[in-house]
Scaffold this active site. Sequence first.
Site, PDB file in Angstrom:
ATOM      1  CG  ASP A   1      -0.208  -0.171   2.597  1.00  0.00           C
ATOM      2  OD1 ASP A   1       0.505   0.689   2.917  1.00  0.00           O
ATOM      3  OD2 ASP A   1      -0.268  -1.111   3.176  1.00  0.00           O
TER       4      ASP A   1
ATOM      5  CD  GLU B   1      18.872 -24.419 -15.371  1.00  0.00           C
ATOM      6  OE1 GLU B   1      17.810 -24.597 -15.405  1.00  0.00           O
ATOM      7  OE2 GLU B   1      19.612 -24.711 -14.510  1.00  0.00           O
TER       8      GLU B   1
END
Length: 735
Positions: A534, A614
Amino acid sequence: MSIRIGEQERLFSLETEHTLYQMKADETDVLLHLWYGPRTGADMGYRIRTVNRGFCGNPYEAQERLDYSLDTLPQEYSGNGVGDYRSAAVQAEHRSGSMSVDWRYAGYRLLKGKEKPAGLPGVRGNADTEGLEIILEDKAGGLAAYLAYWVFAEYDVIVRSARIENRGEAAVFLTKAASLCMDFPYGRQEVIHFHGRHAMERIPERVPVPAGGRLAFESRRDMSSHQSNPFIILTEPDTTERRGICRGFMLMYSGNHLEEVSADQTGSTRVVCGIHPEGFRWKLEPGDSFQTPEVILSCSEAGLNALSRNYHRLIRSEVIAPRWRGAKKPVLVNSWEACYFDFDAEKLMKLARSAAELGMEMLVLDDGWFGKRDDDTTSLGDWDCNEKKLGCSLGELSERIHSLGLRFGLWFEPEMVSPDSDLYRAHPDWALADPGRYPMVARRQLVLDMGRKEVQDYLFDTLSTILKGARIEYVKWDFNRSVANVWSRALPEDRQGEAAHRFMLGTYRLLERLTEAFPEVMIEGCSGGGGRFDAGMLYYCPQIWCSDNTDAVERLEIQRGTSYGYPPCTMGAHVSACPNHQTGRTVPLETRGIVAQAGTFGYELDPSRMTEAEKKTVKEQIAAFHRHEKLTTGGDWYRLDETEEDWTSWMVVSPDRNEALVSVAATHVRANGSFPFIRLQGLDPEKVYLREDTGERLTGAALMYGGIPLPQFAGDYPAKQIYLSGGQEDAAGEG
Ligand code: DGJ
């Protein structure tokens, strides 16, 4: 000048670049809300129509005007119990037992120089920010309301809050003190709200406001919550991402909240938002006042994407601390999904070494480094290093990590205490608990009474000691349960209704002190992922861990929902290992990288366990992140393809519209599919853009109206990033 006062000082107009907010004190001194929408250059009072409606009574002073009723007029800040039967903004209990509040206009004051509301986070502004204070009085009840309005013209934002003062001679209890009330007298409205749960936060849902009914979006968990974000958007039914009127209401608060949206008998829509009134009862002694949190309002006539960009720009520039505005943030690797509680210094160093080799820039040591913590049953509150487990001190570990060229970050969960901890054994009374009841336990932990100064001081001192004792550049501030048993031993009986808000004020106070004392330490907010995502937390924490769900496919939804109100640079997003720990799904590493680049970008895995192929991909991802970081963190964000179910796409455009990065991730690949085109947004229609991957040159207009073809995807969850740069030449290639 963004504020105009007229008609003998009773008409107030606040103007931003594209919007007008207007209100007026009428002949009965009722403060009427006239308008919040696109600029009109007019006194919008002409829209006020009064009709004699049955069962809508008249204020005493206007009893001969049967068409004049508080129940039908658009109110700027509604009272209670005096004839407006819609949602009240303020409710109070007076000494007499009366619960009425009847506001009348009593004056105004022009403000200059924004300050944050006392004890709370606030939109920052500066010495030149202009504001307006409107004073309302409830004479019989001895109350005054000071309504504050601050104009952030360039962002199309108005910031509103209220302070309620007891001017009487006896104590008054506030039982509801909303930050805002706003009425829209005509036209059907819809609401977009952001619901969810742990590991699936901020999922947008668009619902019509039911005729004669009320919608309530709320949290009573003393946290803004995974379940309902304190942000709603009111839209007209024909509004889309690209066009139409919509208005956002974002409460800058991290505790209990309520957003009510109701439609009355006449079709008028009312929005009331603020601290949740359930469980709230604040005693105001004579002379005392209560300050509500701010609501960040924005209105757009150019659709939801434009509204989101207003919030993104405002949060980046006026909510996040200046120290972190546009700051380059390190690509971090977090130990949580790599090791959980199972680590020592050697294991962490192995992880750190391979992270450094791949170009990662910070190691964050998550939960498990303190007290006797080897699982989640113990030690919260005992913020001292478990040297036996680590095999060295935090200072030593951090030096070793720094010697690899990495920075070091550390996890805390300050507001919590484990029943099995030295802190709880020494101060059992510091935990929230009702008298005579066992407290609710969650994740085997209790919650500290943050409203108490001694609790705040303890946490400030212990956290400061750790931060001073080692080189720590980052803190992850977690909060892993909903609060219950909000009863404080430090408060008298008649003030227990203050405990929940005092809890939030205490947390903010602690964050304030720590960020002042350690301005160079970046705090990432977290609450079991995104349970406290928030604007209040963003004031202290420039980024917040978006969700405990790190599955890239699920993250597409979570991050898209979050992007309605919050800018990507605030969304904690990491590449994690596959099969994913939450869903068991396997998603290509390339896709995971593209999805994490829509947020703060980092890793949540052990790179030493990766294959060479990777590792090569990770190096490329980090290089791509650095290359585009300025664009992705500071550019204009667009959600694309609002109606497509098989893929999600988004793009970011640099403020000068010279660069754009388009991302598309497929969640369902079809055999023999159609040939969809993704229509881009935000480009300069006249400019010619070079598409880097194909070498094509197309005008912004072609890219926006004709679009780019959806890549010919194959396999599970493929994704692609397309970089466009705007050259000086025209589409034919002539200079
Ligand atoms: C919840 C967080 O969201 C996770 O990332 C991790 O920090 C755990 N808590 C640790 O307990």
